[in-house]
Scaffold this motif. Structure first.
Motif, PDB file in Angstrom:
ATOM      1  N   GLY A   1       0.828  -1.199   0.000  1.00  0.00           N
ATOM      2  CA  GLY A   1       0.000   0.000   0.000  1.00  0.00           C
ATOM      3  C   GLY A   1       0.864   1.250   0.000  1.00  0.00           C
ATOM      4  O   GLY A   1       2.090   1.177   0.046  1.00  0.00           O
ATOM      5  N   ARG A   2       0.216   2.382  -0.018  1.00  0.00           N
ATOM      6  CA  ARG A   2       0.957   3.628  -0.151  1.00  0.00           C
ATOM      7  C   ARG A   2       1.506   4.180   1.152  1.00  0.00           C
ATOM      8  O   ARG A   2       2.494   4.898   1.144  1.00  0.00           O
ATOM      9  CB  ARG A   2       0.077   4.695  -0.784  1.00  0.00           C
ATOM     10  N   TYR A   3       0.833   3.887   2.249  1.00  0.00           N
ATOM     11  CA  TYR A   3       1.198   4.586   3.482  1.00  0.00           C
ATOM     12  C   TYR A   3       1.524   3.601   4.589  1.00  0.00           C
ATOM     13  O   TYR A   3       0.670   2.836   5.020  1.00  0.00           O
ATOM     14  CB  TYR A   3       0.046   5.484   3.952  1.00  0.00           C
ATOM     15  N   HIS A   4       2.746   3.647   5.026  1.00  0.00           N
ATOM     16  CA  HIS A   4       3.133   2.812   6.157  1.00  0.00           C
ATOM     17  C   HIS A   4       3.570   3.725   7.289  1.00  0.00           C
ATOM     18  O   HIS A   4       4.536   4.479   7.140  1.00  0.00           O
ATOM     19  CB  HIS A   4       4.275   1.856   5.761  1.00  0.00           C
ATOM     20  N   PHE A   5       2.838   3.676   8.383  1.00  0.00           N
ATOM     21  CA  PHE A   5       3.158   4.488   9.544  1.00  0.00           C
ATOM     22  C   PHE A   5       3.616   3.598  10.688  1.00  0.00           C
ATOM     23  O   PHE A   5       3.184   2.443  10.799  1.00  0.00           O
ATOM     24  CB  PHE A   5       1.922   5.258  10.029  1.00  0.00           C
ATOM     25  N   LEU A   6       4.418   4.186  11.525  1.00  0.00           N
ATOM     26  CA  LEU A   6       4.771   3.540  12.798  1.00  0.00           C
ATOM     27  C   LEU A   6       4.023   4.293  13.880  1.00  0.00           C
ATOM     28  O   LEU A   6       3.948   5.534  13.855  1.00  0.00           O
ATOM     29  CB  LEU A   6       6.280   3.625  13.026  1.00  0.00           C
ATOM     30  N   GLY A   7       3.421   3.549  14.805  1.00  0.00           N
ATOM     31  CA  GLY A   7       2.728   4.189  15.918  1.00  0.00           C
ATOM     32  C   GLY A   7       3.006   3.444  17.193  1.00  0.00           C
ATOM     33  O   GLY A   7       3.763   2.468  17.215  1.00  0.00           O
ATOM     34  N   GLY A   8       2.347   3.907  18.275  1.00  0.00           N
ATOM     35  CA  GLY A   8       2.613   3.290  19.569  1.00  0.00           C
ATOM     36  C   GLY A   8       3.919   3.812  20.118  1.00  0.00           C
ATOM     37  O   GLY A   8       4.882   3.071  20.334  1.00  0.00           O
ATOM     38  N   ARG A   9       3.934   5.113  20.331  1.00  0.00           N
ATOM     39  CA  ARG A   9       5.172   5.752  20.796  1.00  0.00           C
ATOM     40  C   ARG A   9       5.275   5.601  22.309  1.00  0.00           C
ATOM     41  O   ARG A   9       4.986   6.517  23.063  1.00  0.00           O
ATOM     42  CB  ARG A   9       5.158   7.229  20.401  1.00  0.00           C
TER      43      ARG A   9
ATOM     44  N   ALA B   1      13.567   8.270  14.650  1.00  0.00           N
ATOM     45  CA  ALA B   1      13.026   9.241  15.605  1.00  0.00           C
ATOM     46  C   ALA B   1      11.651   9.708  15.149  1.00  0.00           C
ATOM     47  O   ALA B   1      11.436  10.022  13.990  1.00  0.00           O
ATOM     48  CB  ALA B   1      13.982  10.426  15.723  1.00  0.00           C
ATOM     49  N   TYR B   2      10.725   9.765  16.083  1.00  0.00           N
ATOM     50  CA  TYR B   2       9.431  10.359  15.794  1.00  0.00           C
ATOM     51  C   TYR B   2       9.614  11.868  15.659  1.00  0.00           C
ATOM     52  O   TYR B   2      10.410  12.458  16.381  1.00  0.00           O
ATOM     53  CB  TYR B   2       8.466  10.090  16.950  1.00  0.00           C
TER      54      TYR B   2
ATOM     55  N   LEU C   1       4.881   8.106  13.008  1.00  0.00           N
ATOM     56  CA  LEU C   1       6.023   8.391  12.175  1.00  0.00           C
ATOM     57  C   LEU C   1       5.743   7.749  10.834  1.00  0.00           C
ATOM     58  O   LEU C   1       5.412   6.568  10.770  1.00  0.00           O
ATOM     59  CB  LEU C   1       7.268   7.759  12.811  1.00  0.00           C
ATOM     60  N   GLN C   2       5.873   8.513   9.777  1.00  0.00           N
ATOM     61  CA  GLN C   2       5.601   7.938   8.477  1.00  0.00           C
ATOM     62  C   GLN C   2       6.854   7.249   7.962  1.00  0.00           C
ATOM     63  O   GLN C   2       7.910   7.868   7.842  1.00  0.00           O
ATOM     64  CB  GLN C   2       5.163   9.021   7.497  1.00  0.00           C
ATOM     65  N   LEU C   3       6.735   5.968   7.681  1.00  0.00           N
ATOM     66  CA  LEU C   3       7.883   5.207   7.191  1.00  0.00           C
ATOM     67  C   LEU C   3       7.955   5.268   5.669  1.00  0.00           C
ATOM     68  O   LEU C   3       9.023   5.356   5.095  1.00  0.00           O
ATOM     69  CB  LEU C   3       7.778   3.742   7.651  1.00  0.00           C
TER      70      LEU C   3
ATOM     71  N   SER D   1       9.965  10.505  26.440  1.00  0.00           N
ATOM     72  CA  SER D   1       9.879   9.979  25.080  1.00  0.00           C
ATOM     73  C   SER D   1       9.946  11.099  24.052  1.00  0.00           C
ATOM     74  O   SER D   1      10.232  10.850  22.886  1.00  0.00           O
ATOM     75  CB  SER D   1       8.625   9.121  24.894  1.00  0.00           C
ATOM     76  N   PHE D   2       9.700  12.334  24.497  1.00  0.00           N
ATOM     77  CA  PHE D   2       9.847  13.484  23.605  1.00  0.00           C
ATOM     78  C   PHE D   2      11.265  14.036  23.657  1.00  0.00           C
ATOM     79  O   PHE D   2      11.510  15.147  23.199  1.00  0.00           O
ATOM     80  CB  PHE D   2       8.859  14.597  23.984  1.00  0.00           C
ATOM     81  N   ASP D   3      12.171  13.258  24.259  1.00  0.00           N
ATOM     82  CA  ASP D   3      13.600  13.618  24.318  1.00  0.00           C
ATOM     83  C   ASP D   3      13.947  14.734  25.292  1.00  0.00           C
ATOM     84  O   ASP D   3      15.026  15.319  25.194  1.00  0.00           O
ATOM     85  CB  ASP D   3      14.155  13.982  22.926  1.00  0.00           C
TER      86      ASP D   3
END
Lengths: 316, 273
Positions: free
Chosen positions: A281-289, A305-306, A313-315, B117-119
């Motif tokens: 797909g077009r959009y791969h995000f990372l979440g769960g910070r 880094a977010y 965070l968009q991968l 987490s925000f550094d």
């Protein structure tokens, strides 16, 4: 099974104006504000069927590793499912909001064209009508479903930003306070819960601008019980975009599923799993910070880094 | 929002800066009579805040840990808006987070974790730990994020001024009454906070203020983060930035409690008043 019009007449389903025109290339467009012929071009480096590597060093986890990290968050780091689910659901809704909002407001990362319409809001509150585009959030029987419930609630809070009204389908509900609480929160916020799943893919295409797949997550082992088998078959035939939470449902957590669901967006939680390497797909995000630095180090996650205080965070 | 609360005529309905309340406020009459309109609890009062929290927990079935997580996260976001990383005077992005023994302190713990987490580099002072297992979990989470816990707070204020860029005040919040504000260890913390020269960010209610106006004895925070809705005592706030962390409040509750709807930027959970 009554057709969508009849269901609308019963007031059970939210009417959905098609959000924007259909993109010739892809078959959909999220952004109502775009002219009909303009569509978000696919990024040149991606082509269907190609496994896509992530940023340098980013690890893609196997199923056991993902389960181990999850367990460690609860047993060693003292987190509760309730807490992490709240942060995970928020990430999912935020990622969806980022993509669904008119490009000009967020910069031109997702379109190769220069977006200068920063001054106009995609969905000003004055444009609310009853025929608002709707998002269908399909929640499975476990934690992935819980993530979906939290996501739905946040999408509701983002209505003036995104313009989509969430609707939930939640056929198998664990009788645990966590899930009962999340369900109540959604219901009290006037998020409708469908009594039946739309029988045909066409009904979904007509009524919803987006489907959030919150059916199965990283614990999935291949056994699909009804009603989810039928639901997945239907979802595999929809043409509106699908955003999957953590793992496209029905996929093997490590190997993917070539003839399975093909979501347009994937929000990997904590860290991407190996299945994500098969995501086209077009959009791969990372979440769960929420992953503590020590845990990141232990598993050599090499998370990028977010940005700022963003929870996504968009991968790609 | 306005720097000073607007002057009130004696018979004007109680109203907080930025909150519109016309006579016979039409909002909220569709549902149960607003506790504010029914006179059951004045707007911004502690009773009202407690009524709203009760409704969130009992009717909306939010979990308490969930709410504290939401609030703590929002407070951290507000801190980053008030003190963006590049703007910090010290080379290290250090912050002191002073946590009291009750819920306000727990919110401080969650806030500290998100700041980490925000550094940012928070250090926690949490002298009187709550026995509540929920709060103990929050403590564990912070410890496991490698956030240092001070064993004592220096009484020499200059040490604090030199070591940290700002202080997050999560000591008493709305819970402070005349009794608690005067007890240890909160009294000592407040005595020190009154003297620091670095900015203070207070969570929900500046500690000690809920006990009633103390004139020059009160702490003077630079930044206030109101949770759900501004509290009555926020009227006395004269600091630089006032944030509202209220996006999570369901619309129906906002109407019921006479909270004027606000536009939050993008998907932010806080808005500057």
């Amino acid at each position: 099974m009554p057709g969508p019009r009849a269901l609308l007449g019963l007031g059970l389903l939210v009417a959905a104006a098609r959000a924007g025109g259909r993109c010739r290339e892809r078959g959909w467009s999220w952004n109502r504000g775009w002219e009909r012929d303009r569509c978000l071009p696919r990024r040149a480096m991606h082509s269907p069927g190609t496994a896509r590597p992530g940023p340098a060093g980013l690890r893609f986890l196997g199923q056991e590793e993902a389960q181990a990290i999850d367990q460690e968050l609860f047993t060693e780091y003292g987190f509760s499912v309730e807490q992490l689910m709240e942060l995970a659901g928020l990430s999912c809704a935020t990622a969806i909001a980022k993509v669904g909002v008119l490009g000009g407001r967020r910069g031109s990362w997702h379109c190769g064209l220069s977006c200068t319409s920063a001054s106009s809001k995609a969905y000003p509150p004055s444009s609310f009508t009853t025929s608002q585009p709707a998002v269908l959030v399909v929640c499975g029987p476990g934690n992935n479903g819980g993530d979906g419930l939290v996501c739905a609630r946040h999408l509701k809070m983002f209505v003036s930003l995104l313009g989509y009204q969430p609707t939930v389908y939640y056929p198998k509900r664990p009788s645990k306070p966590l899930f009962e609480g999340l369900t109540t929160q959604c219901k009290k916020m006037d998020i409708p819960f469908l009594p039946e799943f739309p029988a045909e893919a066409e009904f979904i295409d007509e009524l919803y601008g987006l489907v959030v797949d919150a059916i199965f997550g990283f614990s999935f082992t291949g056994a699909v019980r009804e009603p989810f088998g039928s639901i997945l078959s239907t979802l595999e035939r929809v043409t509106v975009p699908i955003a999957s939470i953590d793992i496209p449902s029905g996929w093997d957590v490590e190997k993917g599923k070539a003839d399975g669901l093909q979501p347009d967006m994937l929000i990997s939680l904590t860290a991407p799993k190996k299945a994500a390497m098969h995501f086209t797909g077009r959009y791969h995000f990372l979440g769960g910070r929420f992953v503590p630095p020590a845990l990141q180090e232990k598993y050599a996650l090499n998370l990028p880094a977010y940005p700022g205080t963003d929870c996504v965070l968009q991968l790609t | 929002g306005p720097r000073r609360p607007p002057a009130r005529s004696p018979r004007a309905p109680k109203s907080l800066p930025g909150v519109e309340r016309g006579p016979g406020c039409a909002r909220g009459l569709g549902t149960a009579l607003s506790p504010v309109l029914s006179g059951a609890c004045p707007q911004g009062s502690r009773a009202e805040a407690e009524a709203m929290e009760k409704e969130l927990l009992e009717d909306y079935r939010f979990g308490r840990q969930q709410l504290i997580e939401i609030w703590g996260h929002a407070c951290a976001v507000a801190v980053t808006k008030a003190f963006p990383l590049p703007s910090l005077p010290r080379r290290q992005p250090t912050l002191l987070v002073a946590c009291g023994p009750a819920q306000n302190g727990a919110i401080g713990l969650v806030c500290a974790r998100h700041l980490r987490s925000f550094d940012y580099e928070p250090t926690i002072f949490y002298p009187k730990r709550s026995p509540d297992p929920l709060h103990r979990d929050f403590t564990t989470q912070c410890e496991k994020m490698d956030i240092p816990f001070l064993s004592y707070l220096p009484t020499e204020v200059q040490l604090i001024n030199d070591a940290y860029n700002a202080v997050v005040d999560a000591v008493l919040g709305a819970e402070g009454t005349e009794g608690t504000a005067g007890t240890e260890p909160c009294a000592a913390i407040l005595a020190t906070l009154r003297l620091v020269r670095i900015p203070i960010v207070s969570l929900d209610v500046p500690s000690g203020w809920a006990a009633g106006p103390g004139g020059s004895g009160d702490i003077s925070p630079d930044v206030l983060v109101s949770l759900a809705a501004p509290k009555e005592v926020a009227r006395r706030f004269q600091g630089r930035r006032h944030f509202l962390a209220g996006r999570f409040v369901p619309e129906e509750l906002q109407r019921k409690f006479g909270i004027s709807p606000r536009e939050y930027p993008g998907s932010d959970c806080v808005v500057a008043l």
